[in-house]
Write a protein that holds these residues in place. Structure first.
Motif, short mmCIF file in Angstrom:
data_model
loop_
_atom_site.label_atom_id
_atom_site.label_comp_id
_atom_site.label_asym_id
_atom_site.label_seq_id
_atom_site.Cartn_x
_atom_site.Cartn_y
_atom_site.Cartn_z
N UNK A 110 41.56 44.19 29.15
CA UNK A 110 40.57 44.18 30.22
C UNK A 110 41.00 43.42 31.45
N UNK A 111 42.09 42.64 31.33
CA UNK A 111 42.53 41.81 32.46
C UNK A 111 43.42 42.63 33.40
N UNK A 112 42.84 43.62 34.04
CA UNK A 112 43.57 44.49 34.96
C UNK A 112 43.85 43.74 36.25
N UNK A 113 45.09 43.78 36.70
CA UNK A 113 45.49 43.01 37.89
C UNK A 113 45.04 43.74 39.16
N UNK A 114 43.92 43.30 39.71
CA UNK A 114 43.40 43.88 40.95
C UNK A 114 43.72 43.00 42.16
N UNK A 115 43.79 41.69 41.95
CA UNK A 115 43.97 40.75 43.06
C UNK A 115 45.40 40.55 43.47
N UNK A 116 46.34 40.75 42.53
CA UNK A 116 47.78 40.60 42.79
C UNK A 116 48.09 39.23 43.41
N UNK A 117 47.39 38.21 42.93
CA UNK A 117 47.68 36.85 43.37
C UNK A 117 47.13 36.47 44.73
N UNK A 118 46.35 37.34 45.34
CA UNK A 118 45.78 37.00 46.65
C UNK A 118 44.77 35.85 46.51
N UNK A 119 44.68 35.04 47.55
CA UNK A 119 43.86 33.83 47.50
C UNK A 119 42.42 34.14 47.93
N UNK A 120 41.48 33.75 47.08
CA UNK A 120 40.07 33.95 47.38
C UNK A 120 39.34 32.65 47.07
N UNK A 145 29.82 31.14 39.31
CA UNK A 145 30.78 30.80 38.26
C UNK A 145 31.37 32.06 37.62
N UNK A 146 30.52 33.04 37.31
CA UNK A 146 31.01 34.25 36.65
C UNK A 146 31.82 35.11 37.62
N UNK A 147 31.41 35.17 38.87
CA UNK A 147 32.22 35.88 39.87
C UNK A 147 33.63 35.28 39.92
N UNK A 148 33.71 33.95 39.93
CA UNK A 148 35.02 33.29 39.95
C UNK A 148 35.81 33.58 38.68
N UNK A 149 35.14 33.57 37.53
CA UNK A 149 35.82 33.87 36.27
C UNK A 149 36.38 35.30 36.26
N UNK A 150 35.56 36.24 36.72
CA UNK A 150 35.98 37.65 36.69
C UNK A 150 37.12 37.88 37.67
N UNK A 151 37.04 37.29 38.85
CA UNK A 151 38.13 37.45 39.83
C UNK A 151 39.43 36.89 39.28
N UNK A 152 39.37 35.74 38.66
CA UNK A 152 40.59 35.15 38.07
C UNK A 152 41.13 36.06 36.98
N UNK A 153 40.25 36.60 36.15
CA UNK A 153 40.64 37.49 35.05
C UNK A 153 41.31 38.75 35.58
N UNK A 154 40.95 39.16 36.80
CA UNK A 154 41.50 40.39 37.37
C UNK A 154 42.55 40.10 38.45
N UNK A 155 43.21 38.96 38.33
CA UNK A 155 44.43 38.75 39.10
C UNK A 155 44.32 38.05 40.43
N UNK A 157 43.87 34.67 42.86
CA UNK A 157 44.08 33.22 42.87
C UNK A 157 42.80 32.60 43.43
N UNK A 158 41.99 32.05 42.54
CA UNK A 158 40.62 31.67 42.88
C UNK A 158 40.48 30.16 43.06
N UNK A 159 39.80 29.76 44.14
CA UNK A 159 39.38 28.36 44.29
C UNK A 159 37.86 28.32 44.34
#
Length: 556
Positions: A110-120, A145-155, A157-159
């Motif tokens: 389920x951890x599909x890389x959508x963000x490709x390491x981009x910073x959010x 919190x869950x938005x941050x968790x899901x974004x990290x799970x999908x690639x 770079x979350x702050x």
């Protein structure tokens, strides 16, 4: 294809190969799960999308796609339906491969890389340190919190960030409220602010100051001691907020104080830049932002008052300039109360004035929460100090139920939180229903081991015939859709997609359990296959609950 279900991907790839064989560009065709039973296990509308460019009848196109669908190990038969839908009836091997893929990928499924390491950056809660967190803040905390968790799970770079409003009128009012209660408790004359904070916690803060400092401030001019009361009250409340958030399983990478913007000249620098670029002008001694011309606002907005004091808008512009320009985030997500809806366009205008794309700034609005007790709405008033704190709800309902209930509806829709339901230990309680599915599977696996079975020794192959039954096929089908559900939740920033998904998965699992033998199945090969199937269910439930910040218990 990390995170994807390879069986699903192979099926979609075969569909696109058939489409491209017609001499058209890749249209990203996908099979979907049909809404109605009897319309196949999967359906595609590619033929109708191609009717105009190919200048042909959709049904004829669908037939050509069907003829070119070269994946016989997964497809038992096809049919053309309606205006040109291609319905596909899948083989047991498709479901077997789909489940095997989950077991192979484990926690990364389920951890599909959508963000490709981009910073959010995700900024959320950011409640003023003028009182304890209430349930509205709790909903925003869970969503952010869950938005941050899901974004990290999908690639991505979350702050995670909390903006601390430690300056301005509200902090001044907090200090004066605490100061007045201090004098009141000492039996001295006092003037409580007209818009002061009236909660019991203000008395508690005042008593703490008396216990620590005695009558030290009683004979001082109020303005001379005000700074102490402001700092003490805001600091103590902020510590309480942090403690509540930690209990709620919400963490932050950074607490950003508003005072930093003023102390380091960032507000002034942002104002100077707006003036230099023609987005701000001076009139009547004040500095104004051209919101009327920029976004069609009903009027321009004040940035710096005639008395030289910046508005909150000026601070927010400086803050978001720091996010985009100084710290270089490529995407910024703010979680705000729904009452700030009209403010979004102004901040987007400011971001455009910075030379950044306003579409990279996203606001999630959090609507009000109605707390229900015995079916009645609990009346609350924050200013009067009559409200239910997040801590109250956590102590009564628990962290798991509170988080799950907060996440069951779109954040911008009103939520009724049924406290009595949240406390129930039964299947009518949604979070209990999901957690029980996980615990039940854990029990199955313990019993299997108790009878001498070994999970490690299980053959990885899953017999295709275990999917002859409707319940097993449906269960595998829901499991196979998990990566797409995660992708949608990430793309739409919509945690409620995951609560709905895991509730559905739990329900389908319970139906399977009630109609299929697992350990007691006399055919050892079928039994092993079903054990692997429920292991996959356990993996996905645990993953989804993890994204929701909810425990996946082994026993209940």
């Amino acid at each position: 294809m990390n995170g994807y279900n390879r069986a699903v991907q192979k099926l979609d790839d075969a569909l696109n190969d058939a489409v491209k064989a017609l001499g058209v560009d890749d249209i990203g065709a996908k099979f979907e799960r049909p809404k109605h039973e009897g319309h196949g296990d999967r359906a595609a509308n590619a033929a109708m999308r191609l009717a105009r460019p190919l200048k042909s009848n959709p049904k004829a196109i669908a037939q050509k796609i069907s003829d070119g669908l070269n994946i016989p190990e997964y497809v038992n038969r096809t049919e053309i339906a309606g205006a040109g839908f291609l319905n596909v009836f899948l083989s047991g091997k498709f479901y077997a491969d789909a489940v095997a893929d989950i077991l192979a990928q484990g926690n990364s499924y389920g951890a599909v890389d959508m963000g490709h390491g981009r910073r959010v950056q995700v900024e959320f809660v950011s409640a003023n340190p003028t009182g304890p967190l209430h349930i509205g803040h709790g909903r925003g905390a869970a969503v952010g919190d869950v938005v941050a968790r899901v974004l990290k799970f999908t690639g991505w770079d979350v702050q995670r960030e909390y903006y601390v409003n430690d300056s301005g009128l509200q902090i001044d009012t907090l200090g004066r409220s605490t100061q007045a209660r201090y004098l009141e408790l000492l039996g001295l004359p006092h003037n409580f602010p007209e818009n002061g904070y009236k909660g019991r916690y203000i008395y508690d803060l005042a008593q703490e100051i008396i216990d620590a400092e005695g009558k030290k401030f009683a004979d001082m001019p109020e303005n001379d001691s005000l700074e102490y009361f402001k700092k003490y009250a805001a600091g103590k409340i902020m510590n309480g907020i942090k403690a509540d958030l930690e209990t709620f399983r919400v963490s932050f990478d950074k607490f950003f104080p508003e005072g930093y913007l003023h102390q380091n000249g960032l507000v002034q620098a942002a104002m100077n830049e707006l003036k230099a670029n023609g987005y701000a002008y001076e009139q009547d001694g004040a500095l104004w932002f051209r919101t009327e011309d920029t976004i069609g606002d009903d009027k321009d907005r004040v940035l710096v008052r005639a008395n030289g004091i910046p508005t909150y808008f000026a601070s927010d512009i400086a803050y978001h300039r720091d996010k985009f320009i100084t710290r270089g985030f490529e995407r910024v997500i703010d979680v705000w109360g729904a009452d700030h809806h009209g403010y979004i366009a102004r901040v987007k205008a400011a971001i455009k004035a910075m030379g950044k794309n306003p579409d990279d700034f996203i606001v999630l609005l959090i609507q009000l929460v109605n707390l229900l007790r015995a079916g009645e709405i609990v009346t609350m008033s924050t200013r009067a100090g009559e409200f239910i704190t997040l801590r109250d709800v956590l102590d009564e309902a628990g962290v798991d139920a509170t988080r799950f209930f907060f996440l069951m509806r779109r954040s911008d829709s009103q939520l009724d939180f049924d406290l009595d339901l949240a406390k129930k230990q039964g299947n009518e309680n949604p979070v209990y229903y999901v957690q029980y599915a996980h615990a039940r599977i854990s029990g199955i696996l313990r019993e299997y081991a108790k009878r001498g079975g070994s999970i490690e020794a299980l053959a990885p192959e899953i017999p295709a015939e275990i999917f002859d039954g409707k319940e097993a096929r449906e269960l595998a089908d829901v499991l196979a859709s998990y990566p797409q559900e995660v992708m949608t939740a990430s793309e739409d920033l919509a945690p409620q997609i995951l609560t709905a998904y895991v509730l559905n998965l739990a329900g389908v699992f319970h139906s399977f359990y009630n109609t299929n033998r697992i350990i007691d199945e006399p055919d050892a090969r079928i039994s092993a296959g079903r054990i692997n199937l429920v292991r996959a269910v356990k993996t996905v439930i645990a993953s989804c609950l993890g994204l929701l910040g909810v425990n996946a218990p082994e026993r209940m």
